[in-house]
Design a protein around this motif. Structure first.
Motif, PDB file in Angstrom:
ATOM      1  N   TYR A  11       0.799  -1.222   0.000  1.00  0.00           N
ATOM      2  CA  TYR A  11       0.000   0.000   0.000  1.00  0.00           C
ATOM      3  C   TYR A  11       0.833   1.273   0.000  1.00  0.00           C
ATOM      4  O   TYR A  11       0.295   2.370   0.101  1.00  0.00           O
ATOM      5  N   GLY A  12       2.143   1.145  -0.129  1.00  0.00           N
ATOM      6  CA  GLY A  12       3.000   2.331  -0.063  1.00  0.00           C
ATOM      7  C   GLY A  12       4.000   2.358  -1.202  1.00  0.00           C
ATOM      8  O   GLY A  12       3.640   2.311  -2.374  1.00  0.00           O
ATOM      9  N   THR A  13       5.274   2.401  -0.853  1.00  0.00           N
ATOM     10  CA  THR A  13       6.342   2.568  -1.842  1.00  0.00           C
ATOM     11  C   THR A  13       6.551   1.335  -2.714  1.00  0.00           C
ATOM     12  O   THR A  13       7.288   1.393  -3.696  1.00  0.00           O
ATOM     13  N   LEU A  14       5.899   0.212  -2.393  1.00  0.00           N
ATOM     14  CA  LEU A  14       5.992  -0.993  -3.216  1.00  0.00           C
ATOM     15  C   LEU A  14       4.932  -1.029  -4.313  1.00  0.00           C
ATOM     16  O   LEU A  14       4.967  -1.897  -5.182  1.00  0.00           O
ATOM     17  N   ARG A  15       4.003  -0.087  -4.291  1.00  0.00           N
ATOM     18  CA  ARG A  15       2.964  -0.045  -5.334  1.00  0.00           C
ATOM     19  C   ARG A  15       3.575   0.364  -6.674  1.00  0.00           C
ATOM     20  O   ARG A  15       4.624   0.999  -6.709  1.00  0.00           O
ATOM     21  N   PRO A  16       2.933   0.003  -7.787  1.00  0.00           N
ATOM     22  CA  PRO A  16       3.424   0.447  -9.097  1.00  0.00           C
ATOM     23  C   PRO A  16       3.640   1.962  -9.094  1.00  0.00           C
ATOM     24  O   PRO A  16       2.794   2.719  -8.635  1.00  0.00           O
ATOM     25  N   GLY A  17       4.812   2.363  -9.564  1.00  0.00           N
ATOM     26  CA  GLY A  17       5.180   3.778  -9.557  1.00  0.00           C
ATOM     27  C   GLY A  17       5.919   4.204  -8.306  1.00  0.00           C
ATOM     28  O   GLY A  17       6.538   5.261  -8.277  1.00  0.00           O
ATOM     29  N   GLY A  18       5.869   3.400  -7.247  1.00  0.00           N
ATOM     30  CA  GLY A  18       6.582   3.701  -6.011  1.00  0.00           C
ATOM     31  C   GLY A  18       8.060   3.398  -6.144  1.00  0.00           C
ATOM     32  O   GLY A  18       8.477   2.569  -6.951  1.00  0.00           O
ATOM     33  N   ARG A  19       8.872   4.027  -5.317  1.00  0.00           N
ATOM     34  CA  ARG A  19      10.322   3.903  -5.452  1.00  0.00           C
ATOM     35  C   ARG A  19      10.853   2.495  -5.200  1.00  0.00           C
ATOM     36  O   ARG A  19      11.928   2.145  -5.666  1.00  0.00           O
ATOM     37  N   HIS A  20      10.126   1.669  -4.470  1.00  0.00           N
ATOM     38  CA  HIS A  20      10.598   0.314  -4.198  1.00  0.00           C
ATOM     39  C   HIS A  20       9.965  -0.744  -5.099  1.00  0.00           C
ATOM     40  O   HIS A  20      10.346  -1.917  -5.032  1.00  0.00           O
ATOM     41  N   HIS A  21       9.004  -0.349  -5.917  1.00  0.00           N
ATOM     42  CA  HIS A  21       8.328  -1.338  -6.766  1.00  0.00           C
ATOM     43  C   HIS A  21       9.314  -2.040  -7.702  1.00  0.00           C
ATOM     44  O   HIS A  21       9.406  -3.269  -7.709  1.00  0.00           O
ATOM     45  N   GLY A  22      10.032  -1.287  -8.496  1.00  0.00           N
ATOM     46  CA  GLY A  22      10.966  -1.881  -9.450  1.00  0.00           C
ATOM     47  C   GLY A  22      12.048  -2.714  -8.800  1.00  0.00           C
ATOM     48  O   GLY A  22      12.226  -3.896  -9.141  1.00  0.00           O
ATOM     49  N   PRO A  23      12.793  -2.149  -7.848  1.00  0.00           N
ATOM     50  CA  PRO A  23      13.894  -2.923  -7.249  1.00  0.00           C
ATOM     51  C   PRO A  23      13.458  -4.203  -6.531  1.00  0.00           C
ATOM     52  O   PRO A  23      14.202  -5.172  -6.489  1.00  0.00           O
ATOM     53  N   PHE A  24      12.253  -4.228  -5.975  1.00  0.00           N
ATOM     54  CA  PHE A  24      11.839  -5.387  -5.191  1.00  0.00           C
ATOM     55  C   PHE A  24      10.888  -6.326  -5.935  1.00  0.00           C
ATOM     56  O   PHE A  24      10.929  -7.537  -5.722  1.00  0.00           O
ATOM     57  N   LEU A  25      10.007  -5.791  -6.775  1.00  0.00           N
ATOM     58  CA  LEU A  25       8.960  -6.626  -7.358  1.00  0.00           C
ATOM     59  C   LEU A  25       9.156  -6.960  -8.837  1.00  0.00           C
ATOM     60  O   LEU A  25       8.681  -7.998  -9.287  1.00  0.00           O
ATOM     61  N   ARG A  26       9.819  -6.114  -9.584  1.00  0.00           N
ATOM     62  CA  ARG A  26       9.956  -6.360 -11.027  1.00  0.00           C
ATOM     63  C   ARG A  26      10.571  -7.726 -11.288  1.00  0.00           C
ATOM     64  O   ARG A  26      11.617  -8.076 -10.751  1.00  0.00           O
ATOM     65  N   GLY A  27       9.873  -8.524 -12.101  1.00  0.00           N
ATOM     66  CA  GLY A  27      10.342  -9.848 -12.464  1.00  0.00           C
ATOM     67  C   GLY A  27      10.060 -10.932 -11.437  1.00  0.00           C
ATOM     68  O   GLY A  27      10.341 -12.103 -11.687  1.00  0.00           O
TER      69      GLY A  27
END
Length: 140
Positions: A11-27
């Motif tokens: 619900y925060g920085t891990l959401r799409p567009g959030g700063r942690h989405h790419g580094p943690f969730l991509r792929g």
């Protein structure tokens, strides 16, 4: 540590567009779907939010289903990001299993959610700033 392979509600920085989405969730994910956590209020933190349980609020976020082969690595990475250590009273967040509701079809799904740990939650209830509308980042 509980090893149930639940999806994650972010619900925060891990959401799409959030700063942690790419580094943690991509792929590492199979699906990311809008969802809601009922019975919690979203509070603004220092650059990221906290979901505080026990109130008549709704938090908007995303239900993230991890790729099976990436699950263990992702769980560990998210626990480190949230500085969550099972049973540690110094935790800022606790990882708890909660039911969230998918926006698309209203289906309830059990998921891991990082919520404000008890001491943080008490402080936020007393002096925190709720996020209007329950969705991060705040609009306006």
């Amino acid at each position: 540590m509980d090893t149930a392979r639940l999806p994650f509600f972010v619900y925060g920085t891990l959401r799409p567009g959030g700063r942690h989405h790419g580094p943690f969730l991509r792929g590492r994910t199979l699906a990311e779907e809008p969802a809601r956590l009922h019975g919690a209020v979203l509070y603004a933190g220092p650059g990221y939010p906290y979901a505080v349980e026990g109130a008549a609020g709704v938090v908007g976020g995303d239900l993230v289903t991890a790729r099976p082969e990436a699950y263990g690595e992702l769980l560990g990475a998210l626990d480190r990001l949230e500085e969550y250590v099972p049973g540690d009273p110094r935790n800022l967040y606790d990882r708890v299993a909660r039911t969230v509701v998918r926006d698309a079809d209203g289906v309830p799904v059990r998921a891991w959610v990082y919520v404000a740990a008890p001491a943080v939650a008490a402080r936020l209830r007393a002096r925190g700033t709720p996020v209007e509308g329950g969705t991060w980042p705040p609009v306006g």
